[in-house]
Design a protein around this motif. Structure first.
Motif, PDB file in Angstrom:
ATOM      1  N   VAL A  89       3.538  -1.218   4.043  1.00 55.04           N
ATOM      2  CA  VAL A  89       2.873   0.075   4.060  1.00 55.04           C
ATOM      3  C   VAL A  89       3.927   1.130   3.766  1.00 55.04           C
ATOM      4  CG1 VAL A  89       1.468   1.695   5.372  1.00 55.04           C
ATOM      5  CG2 VAL A  89       1.327  -0.751   5.861  1.00 55.04           C
TER       6      VAL A  89
ATOM      7  N   LEU B 231      -0.495   7.189   9.489  1.00 56.53           N
ATOM      8  CA  LEU B 231      -0.316   5.805   9.941  1.00 56.53           C
ATOM      9  C   LEU B 231      -0.185   5.794  11.464  1.00 56.53           C
ATOM     10  CD1 LEU B 231      -0.037   2.882   8.964  1.00 56.53           C
ATOM     11  CD2 LEU B 231       2.439   3.208   9.013  1.00 56.53           C
TER      12      LEU B 231
ATOM     13  N   ILE C 206      -5.638  -0.538   3.857  1.00 54.89           N
ATOM     14  CA  ILE C 206      -4.460  -1.108   4.523  1.00 54.89           C
ATOM     15  C   ILE C 206      -4.698  -2.560   4.937  1.00 54.89           C
ATOM     16  CG2 ILE C 206      -5.005  -0.504   6.930  1.00 54.89           C
ATOM     17  CD1 ILE C 206      -2.122   0.631   7.108  1.00 54.89           C
TER      18      ILE C 206
ATOM     19  N   CYS D 226       0.662   5.162   0.515  1.00 60.13           N
ATOM     20  CA  CYS D 226      -0.349   6.037   1.125  1.00 60.13           C
ATOM     21  C   CYS D 226       0.107   7.472   1.168  1.00 60.13           C
ATOM     22  CB  CYS D 226      -0.612   5.635   2.581  1.00 60.13           C
ATOM     23  SG  CYS D 226      -0.718   3.890   2.823  1.00 60.13           S
TER      24      CYS D 226
ATOM     25  N   ALA E 285       0.848  -1.194   0.000  1.00 59.23           N
ATOM     26  CA  ALA E 285       0.000   0.000   0.000  1.00 59.23           C
ATOM     27  C   ALA E 285       0.882   1.242   0.000  1.00 59.23           C
ATOM     28  CB  ALA E 285      -0.902   0.013   1.222  1.00 59.23           C
TER      29      ALA E 285
ATOM     30  N   LEU F  75      -2.508   0.550  11.435  1.00 56.35           N
ATOM     31  CA  LEU F  75      -1.467  -0.435  11.129  1.00 56.35           C
ATOM     32  C   LEU F  75      -1.894  -1.830  11.588  1.00 56.35           C
ATOM     33  CD1 LEU F  75       1.316  -1.010   9.969  1.00 56.35           C
ATOM     34  CD2 LEU F  75       2.323  -0.347  12.165  1.00 56.35           C
TER      35      LEU F  75
ATOM     36  N   ALA G 281      -3.094  -4.118   8.902  1.00 58.82           N
ATOM     37  CA  ALA G 281      -2.168  -4.726   7.941  1.00 58.82           C
ATOM     38  C   ALA G 281      -1.741  -6.081   8.506  1.00 58.82           C
ATOM     39  CB  ALA G 281      -0.969  -3.810   7.740  1.00 58.82           C
TER      40      ALA G 281
END
Lengths: 443, 323
Positions: free
Chosen positions: B228, B255, B222, B171, B169, B260, B263
């Motif tokens: 990430v 984040l 996410i 971001c 991902a 998180l 994920a």
């Protein structure tokens, strides 16, 4: 949010049956003799079977054949709180609303300070909870300070309870800012409600441009200022996929653009103010500043076209555009006087003119006053249905009366309908099943 | 020479490195393998290696940079090059010279490699057309930053053992990000699945055409990713109404531990730097064991050495140059 029971004298609660009524629910097109049963602030039952028979143990109100319909949802109310409490507070506006049959009012962010932060949304909600006798929801500013430059915290404001985002009485002139607001708002499902008037073209105009303005020697505002802004906005909606509501349109050209946008599948809706359905520029007469509003009152043809649009179901919301202004800013030469007119208390009676004239059927007239705005802003009221909040009004459609501005509950008296003859009035207003207004002759 | 290059399964036979767009899997693997070796050998051991001895390396940065410029300088010096940093603030550029004239002037000094960063997309390619040496794009506007994408790929490959099949991902401010564009190229080429996460105002038009999945809701975007990659949000973006405030941006697109947690548990956290702690990334996550942000900087030198070595292989020999 629910109003505070302590804020007003209420009838004792308990199951109540309203019998012998004419039930009108604009959403389901119900229009029949019947009764309505309220328990714990909610419509527990309704229908023809309750016309004569109240459930056991219920207190009974005989409606004497009068109309029982959802309370109005007014999607554009300006108050003076915070900042201009001498003009109107949430409390005085709510009393005015209750007397006019408005059970939900959506207040605008044009205050001082502007409602552009989460803490101010909280403030409005808290003040309304403690002081208002009808439901109050707030729009938040779409740009900081309503300056049209920087977007507000749309995501956080929506979470805090803002039902829509508006630039208040001004348009976002900067096209890029408007585009970003629509685009960013789309991610959060935010509705952008826009006053549509190109500020450069409108300039310092005081009324609709045309013969009347020419004769009065007043600077005019062309309806093209509105048309251009709506045309621009629709293009931006098409580009961004945002949700858009033109707050108050005033001419058939604007409607045409919106009609085409809808045909293209865009999420575009529109409102009209009660003033533009019942008044025209001729009513300004000899500089009556209480008829100075934005957008300006247009020609009779424009008004008739707006009424026709209501009859066709093309108008999503009819708003009072209640805008209290005190004598200091109204008792001035026309061009220098403030814009705005109060309207909460006369909204329904003025709207009923269209019904009495035979131009608009009753359920069609009530739809943009109740269920349509409720749906547009995601609110539970506006419906006469089982399980819905008992935000209900009892209306005598025919009772004649004359508006006396000094008897209005609003703290400001700038009514364009002062001394106007009305037909039809609200007898009782229920909010969450509790009577917050009951008409007493002599008031 | 051409035949020997063809015999190799992996090679890099370009004069410039301007974009990641057309890089092939063997080319990327060749560069990453080379970089792997650089990363594993201690910098002191073979200090001043021979690959670029006698070569002139110019860092031409029209935009200020700390880590990229330092990283290139260090890489070139470790390979024995003579490095010159052009300070644009005091150069003729500020006296009104056009980019093309600057290129022609520099070319007359007969450098071997020029590393260029410029604020305008396409500027590095334009410059490359006017010089006889190798040109490396160290960032052109919102277009490309190839060595960043390669160092990110190396960091991922070393941590995860592979790139293919991973879900990554990216971001943040995709709209203005050259890092995102180069990473999308490299990750897609290497078989990763790329997701973009950003508010619509920070996405370019038709992002899905880049072969990515697009999310405007970070909590959804996410979900279950292996990597990430956060992008820097410049403060100017607030004033230009792309996003309303730091507070709102961090709430929805920063984040933090809550996001998180959606994920994969062993997800890597990456950031090309420089970080805005508390804007796009929570401070504690930047220092979390899952964060490989420090490794990214380390891999930066290794990858840039690899790119310089690879380009040097294709340069004319200095001896033949003289004759």
């Amino acid at each position: 949010m629910s109003p505070n029971p302590a804020a007003t004298p209420r009838k004792p609660t308990g199951p109540t049956a309203f019998i012998n009524a004419r039930l009108i629910d604009p959403e389901t097109n119900r229009d029949e003799p019947g009764g309505l049963y309220v328990v714990d602030g909610v419509i527990a039952d309704l229908g023809a079977h309750l016309r004569r028979n109240a459930p056991d143990g219920a207190s009974v109100v005989d409606c004497k054949g009068r109309v029982l319909c959802p309370g109005l949802v007014d999607a554009q109310v300006f108050t003076g709180e915070p900042g201009y409490e001498h003009r109107e507070t949430l409390k005085t506006a709510s009393h005015s609303a209750a007397a006019g049959g408005v059970t939900t009012m959506i207040v605008m962010p044009d205050t001082d300070p502007v409602i552009d932060q989460v803490s101010l949304v909280d403030f409005i909600q808290r003040r309304a909870r403690d002081n208002a006798i009808v439901h109050v929801h707030t729009m938040a500013a779409v740009t900081k300070g309503l300056k049209g430059e920087e977007m507000t915290e749309v995501g956080l404001l929506k979470r805090a309870g803002a039902v829509a985002f508006s630039n208040g009485k001004t348009s976002v002139a900067n096209t890029r800012v408007m585009k970003n607001a629509l685009l960013y708002g789309r991610d959060f499902g935010a509705l952008i409600v826009h006053h549509t008037e190109d500020p450069y073209l409108a300039g310092s105009g005081a009324m609709n441009s045309g013969e009347v303005a020419t004769r009065l020697g007043l600077p005019g505002i062309s309806k093209v200022a509105e048309i251009i802004m709506i045309e621009r906005d629709v293009r931006l909606v098409e580009m961004t996929g945002g949700r858009y509501h033109a707050a108050t349109i005033s001419c058939p050209e604007s409607l045409g653009i919106i009609r085409q946008a809808r045909a293209r599948g865009l999420h575009v809706t529109c409102g009209v103010s009660i003033n533009h359905l019942t008044l025209n520029e001729n009513d300004i007469g000899s500089y009556r500043t209480f008829l100075k509003v934005r957008p300006p009152l247009r020609k009779e043809d424009d008004r008739a076209a707006m009424v026709n649009a209501v009859a066709n179901g093309e108008i999503d919301t009819i708003v009072s555009s209640h805008d209290p202004q005190d004598a200091d800013v109204k008792r001035r030469p026309f061009a220098e006087a403030a814009d705005g007119a109060v309207g909460l208390e006369t909204l329904l009676a003025a709207a009923l003119r269209l019904y009495h004239s035979g131009e608009v059927a009753l359920p069609t007239l009530l739809r943009p006053l109740t269920v349509n705005p409720a749906k547009l802003f995601g609110l539970p009221g506006g419906r006469l249905q089982k399980g819905a909040p008992a935000d209900v009004i009892l209306v005598d459609l025919d009772e004649p009366w004359v508006v006396n501005k000094d008897l209005l509950r609003s703290r400001s008296k700038n009514s364009p309908f002062d001394e106007a003859k009305m037909q039809g009035r609200v007898l009782r207003t229920l909010v969450d099943g509790e009577t917050v207004f009951e008409f007493a002759p002599g008031r | 020479m051409a035949t020997s290059a063809q015999k190799q399964a992996k090679s890099f036979s370009h004069r410039h490195l301007l974009s990641t767009e057309k890089l092939t899997v063997p080319e990327i693997e060749f560069l990453l393998d080379l970089a792997d070796k650089n990363a594993d050998s201690p910098p002191q051991a073979e200090k001043k290696r021979q690959a670029l001895r006698g070569r002139t390396h110019i860092n031409l940065f029209f935009e200020s940079s700390t880590r990229t410029q330092a990283s290139f300088e260090l890489a070139a010096k470790r390979l024995g090059a003579d490095v010159m940093n052009m300070n644009v603030a005091t150069s003729s550029v500020t006296k009104g010279e056009t980019l093309v004239d600057t290129a022609i002037t520099l070319n007359a000094m007969r450098p071997d490699i020029i590393v260029v960063r410029h604020h305008a997309a396409g500027a590095v390619e334009l410059l490359s057309q006017k010089v006889d040496c190798s040109v490396i794009n160290a960032g052109d506007g919102a277009h490309q930053h190839p060595t960043q994408a390669l160092l990110d790929a190396l960091t991922i490959r070393r941590a995860k053992g592979r790139i293919a099949g991973l879900s990554v991902a990216i971001c943040g401010d995709i709209l203005h990000s050259r890092v995102a564009r180069s990473n999308i190229d490299v990750l897609n080429t290497m078989g990763a699945r790329v997701r973009l996460i950003a508010p619509s105002t920070l996405l370019p038009a038709r992002p899905e055409r880049l072969g990515v999945e697009v999310f405007t809701d970070m909590w959804k975007g996410i979900e279950g990713v292996d990597v990430v990659m956060m992008l820097r949000l410049q403060r100017e973006r607030m004033e230009s109404s792309y996003v309303p405030s730091v507070r709102e941006y961090f709430h929805f697109f920063g984040l933090d531990h809550e996001k998180l947690a959606r994920a994969k548990p062993d997800a890597l956290v990456m950031h090309p730097g420089p970080m805005n702690r508390g804007v796009e990334i929570a401070s504690t996550i930047a220092d979390d064991p899952r964060s490989v942000i420090r490794e990214q900087v380390e891999m930066g030198v290794a990858v840039r050495m690899a790119v310089l070595e690879a380009l040097a292989m294709n340069l004319p020999r200095p001896e033949t140059n003289k004759s």
